[in-house]
Design an enzyme around this catalytic site. Sequence first.
Site, mmCIF file in Angstrom:
data_model
loop_
_atom_site.group_PDB
_atom_site.id
_atom_site.type_symbol
_atom_site.label_atom_id
_atom_site.label_comp_id
_atom_site.label_asym_id
_atom_site.label_seq_id
_atom_site.Cartn_x
_atom_site.Cartn_y
_atom_site.Cartn_z
ATOM 1 N N ASP A 36 -5.120 2.954 -2.850
ATOM 2 C CA ASP A 36 -3.813 3.606 -2.780
ATOM 3 C C ASP A 36 -3.687 4.689 -3.847
ATOM 4 O O ASP A 36 -3.119 5.762 -3.604
ATOM 5 C CB ASP A 36 -2.698 2.579 -2.950
ATOM 6 C CG ASP A 36 -2.809 1.447 -1.938
ATOM 7 O OD1 ASP A 36 -3.213 1.719 -0.794
ATOM 8 O OD2 ASP A 36 -2.500 0.302 -2.308
ATOM 9 N N ALA A 70 0.817 -1.216 0.000
ATOM 10 C CA ALA A 70 0.000 0.000 0.000
ATOM 11 C C ALA A 70 0.849 1.264 0.000
ATOM 12 O O ALA A 70 0.612 2.194 -0.774
ATOM 13 C CB ALA A 70 -0.936 -0.010 1.209
#
Length: 332
Positions: A263, A40
């Site tokens: 993300d 992430a």
Amino acid sequence: MPQQNEADVVTLGESMVLFQSMGDRSLMYESTFTKSLAGAESNVAIGLSRLGKKVRWISSLGTDPFGDFVMATLAGEGVDTTHVIRDEDAPTSVYFKDLKAYADPNVYYYRKHSAASRLHPGVIRSEWFDGAKHFHVTGITPAIGKETEETVRQAMILAHEKGLTISFDPNLRRKLWSAEKAREVLLSFIPLCDIYLPGIEEAQFLLGDLPVEEYGERFLAMGPKIVALKLGEEGAIGFTTGHSVKVPPFKIDHVVDTVGAGDSFAAGLLSVLLDSLEQLRTGNIPAEVVIEALERANTLGALATQFKGDWEGAPRLKELKGIMNGKPVSTR
């Protein structure tokens, strides 16, 4: 002359090597795989770097070929990796993605006892934040090791003491810890951030079933200056003190892979808010800035679902502006 160690954003978290089928078969029957980078925080780092921001990524990797691959990939994307720890006694994590034509992919993590899972408060260094403006973390890192929760917490406190603003994406991963522990820890991090980035399902997990506006009010009361609530196919809504603005989604025809979309959303949002940090510190963020940030975030989040892999299709700033303005960059 800008200092060499300047950074718009510092981020801390584990990156893994991702393997996914070259074809359309399930993992059980597939014999050939592609190798990529996943994680992430590194997804956000690459997304921001492609949008013209200077990013410093902090983590721990094994001294194995997979760790070398992670370092080389991030450096190739312009991300500063000079503070990354290399652990001779622990491996770099890997994970496998099992694509499903009818649902989100299943993911299988192999990260127990990894180098990043051994991060502890003693490794934190003040120089991580030298010359930096903003610190971004997620709720994944606190879940991967015995001391990683306290590592992230102490890093957030130090970043705040050094004058950085902070963003926190809960990024709930149910496979990594119990629901009770996840809820306790994720709620405890909200007062430490300026920008909070939950999805609607995460908001429901943390606070129960509430009207959308109440989620914003409840989260703001915990301390953040802005809450950006992701609503999936309905777009996103931004909350600041006394105000909320809803922005519709960026329309797409089909979805290939949803992993990494959140993300990309974070990278888009931060890329705009980073230009208004003084207003963010005071909580006096103009509505037009919030709208611009959410529009860019929605666009990047939607584009991320159009390709396999967590970040490979992320656009450069010029490409993104062309897409958002309906004037794609000429390719021939």
